[in-house]
Design a protein around this motif. Sequence first.
Motif, PDB file in Angstrom:
ATOM      1  N   SER A 153     -10.295  -8.464   5.882  1.00 30.89           N
ATOM      2  CA  SER A 153      -9.477  -7.456   6.252  1.00 30.89           C
ATOM      3  C   SER A 153      -7.998  -7.648   6.352  1.00 30.89           C
ATOM      4  CB  SER A 153      -9.514  -6.274   6.695  1.00 30.89           C
ATOM      5  OG  SER A 153      -8.670  -4.937   6.355  1.00 30.89           O
ATOM      6  N   VAL A 154      -6.986  -8.152   6.168  1.00 32.17           N
ATOM      7  CA  VAL A 154      -5.436  -8.027   6.656  1.00 32.17           C
ATOM      8  C   VAL A 154      -4.369  -7.177   5.458  1.00 32.17           C
ATOM      9  CG1 VAL A 154      -5.108  -9.948   4.761  1.00 32.17           C
ATOM     10  CG2 VAL A 154      -3.858 -10.220   6.958  1.00 32.17           C
ATOM     11  N   GLU A 155      -3.545  -6.651   5.790  1.00 35.75           N
ATOM     12  CA  GLU A 155      -1.968  -6.671   5.713  1.00 35.75           C
ATOM     13  C   GLU A 155      -1.503  -7.429   4.241  1.00 35.75           C
ATOM     14  OE1 GLU A 155      -0.101  -2.575   4.747  1.00 35.75           O
ATOM     15  OE2 GLU A 155      -1.705  -2.825   5.768  1.00 35.75           O
ATOM     16  N   ASP A 156      -1.873  -6.979   3.231  1.00 42.77           N
ATOM     17  CA  ASP A 156      -1.565  -8.116   2.048  1.00 42.77           C
ATOM     18  C   ASP A 156       0.071  -8.564   2.591  1.00 42.77           C
ATOM     19  OD1 ASP A 156      -2.766  -9.811   0.240  1.00 42.77           O
ATOM     20  OD2 ASP A 156      -2.024  -8.583  -1.485  1.00 42.77           O
ATOM     21  N   SER A 157       0.104  -8.019   2.122  1.00 38.21           N
ATOM     22  CA  SER A 157       1.796  -8.459   1.313  1.00 38.21           C
ATOM     23  C   SER A 157       3.001  -9.518   3.027  1.00 38.21           C
ATOM     24  CB  SER A 157       3.187  -7.279   1.152  1.00 38.21           C
ATOM     25  OG  SER A 157       2.080  -6.810   0.211  1.00 38.21           O
ATOM     26  N   PRO A 158       2.816  -8.634   4.173  1.00 44.76           N
ATOM     27  CA  PRO A 158       3.126  -9.579   4.753  1.00 44.76           C
ATOM     28  C   PRO A 158       2.891 -10.558   5.547  1.00 44.76           C
ATOM     29  CG  PRO A 158       3.121  -7.267   6.090  1.00 44.76           C
ATOM     30  CD  PRO A 158       2.156  -7.579   4.661  1.00 44.76           C
ATOM     31  N   ASN A 159       0.969 -11.557   4.651  1.00 49.46           N
ATOM     32  CA  ASN A 159       0.464 -11.826   5.334  1.00 49.46           C
ATOM     33  C   ASN A 159       0.751 -13.040   4.420  1.00 49.46           C
ATOM     34  OD1 ASN A 159      -1.910 -13.419   6.847  1.00 49.46           O
ATOM     35  ND2 ASN A 159      -2.916 -12.710   5.172  1.00 49.46           N
ATOM     36  N   SER A 160       1.847 -13.066   3.558  1.00 46.11           N
ATOM     37  CA  SER A 160       2.802 -14.291   2.717  1.00 46.11           C
ATOM     38  C   SER A 160       3.598 -14.411   3.525  1.00 46.11           C
ATOM     39  CB  SER A 160       2.945 -14.023   1.306  1.00 46.11           C
ATOM     40  OG  SER A 160       3.670 -13.369   1.275  1.00 46.11           O
ATOM     41  N   GLY A 161       4.701 -13.593   4.184  1.00 47.05           N
ATOM     42  CA  GLY A 161       5.892 -13.463   5.067  1.00 47.05           C
ATOM     43  C   GLY A 161       6.144 -15.119   5.441  1.00 47.05           C
ATOM     44  N   GLY A 162       5.489 -15.569   6.285  1.00 48.81           N
ATOM     45  CA  GLY A 162       5.741 -16.845   7.480  1.00 48.81           C
ATOM     46  C   GLY A 162       5.616 -17.788   6.276  1.00 48.81           C
ATOM     47  N   CYS A 163       4.892 -17.695   5.271  1.00 47.06           N
ATOM     48  CA  CYS A 163       4.811 -19.178   4.538  1.00 47.06           C
ATOM     49  C   CYS A 163       7.106 -19.144   3.904  1.00 47.06           C
ATOM     50  CB  CYS A 163       3.696 -18.670   3.761  1.00 47.06           C
ATOM     51  SG  CYS A 163       2.737 -19.285   4.637  1.00 47.06           S
ATOM     52  N   VAL A 164       6.827 -17.680   3.190  1.00 46.41           N
ATOM     53  CA  VAL A 164       7.531 -17.927   2.332  1.00 46.41           C
ATOM     54  C   VAL A 164       9.222 -18.088   2.883  1.00 46.41           C
ATOM     55  CG1 VAL A 164       9.596 -16.562   0.708  1.00 46.41           C
ATOM     56  CG2 VAL A 164       7.059 -16.221   0.930  1.00 46.41           C
TER      57      VAL A 164
END
Length: 365
Positions: free
Chosen positions: A301-312
């Motif tokens: 279970s994870v907050e979806d949108s911030p989870n890719s922020g570091g990659c971007v």
Amino acid sequence: MREIRVAIVGVGNCASALAQGIDYYAEKKEDGPIPGLMHRDICGYTAKDIKIVAAFDIDARKVGRPFHDAIFAAPNCTKRIKSALSDGDFMVSMGNPLDGISAHMADYPEDRRFVLAEKQPDDVVSILKDRGAEILINYLPVGSEGAARFYAACCLEAGTGLINCMPVFIGSDERWAAMFEEKRIPVVGDDVKSQVGATIIHRTLAKLFNDRGVTIDRTYQLNTGGNTDFLNMLNRDRLLSKKISKTEAVQSLLDVPLDAENIHIGPSDYVPWQCDNKVCFLRMEGRIFGDIPIDLELRLSVEDSPNSGGCVIDAIRCCGVARDRGVGGVLESISGYTMKHPIHQFSDDIARRMVEEFISGERYR
């Protein structure tokens, strides 16, 4: 260092999380901890060197509004990292709708769907040039095949690099890759990974089973969420490239890929009250020594949108470095590290090493 000027298409939850995150990390002390970023510094660039200068959307609640307000407008529902942005007073421009909106979303309440702005599209190429945008980040909804290619063509015309965070195959398509290389414009893609998400965990476990000699017989990954991404994906006709991207990300790490009937990876359902929280149910079935069965089940279970922020943020800075070095075409290293469907698949440890070699200058792309 100079600033890296960025434009965004799709002012949804991912754009909101990214913009807030850039602001958040820009305020962090340079010698303090940086939880959530894989790299504090890439060739002198930190988060504070990224400046968002333009944005495109088609939703009436976002078009024509200041960017710093639009990222918090409905139907966005991701958790707030910042109460307000310190920058972003430019207006969100009207994008080209094309196939960027699914017809079925009109059947849902206004606070959960897109509301198409009654406005003619703005001139994307002119805006990219006038604002000095060096990189365009594509956050369009899954299934926006025509729209994704339209914005890729705009990047080629404007001389703007592209980070394609959604599963339409641009950076992994040899024809598009050749056009970006010919014009010496960097491209990163396709379909961004989360920092610790369903795909990266599934890949890691599949590689563990494979490396330890476990025969994988079948596996599934089912995901539920309540943001507009999951609402959009209720239209199964828009899911083909998404399922290909997520499935190949796992299959690529197996010595013997599974038959299609033994692997199922993809969105499962839309649960409105989950908002931007994503829940993944993952199961793997296999055989160990003596053909004895082994089963694994996992719930994430994870907050979806911030989870890719570091990659971007890493992809933006690597793209900026490539422009500084005069490098165009597909950046294989950061694409392999941050994207589910890069032009060439690598295991995550090798891709990480390739990124470090690119940063140090040992690797061209």
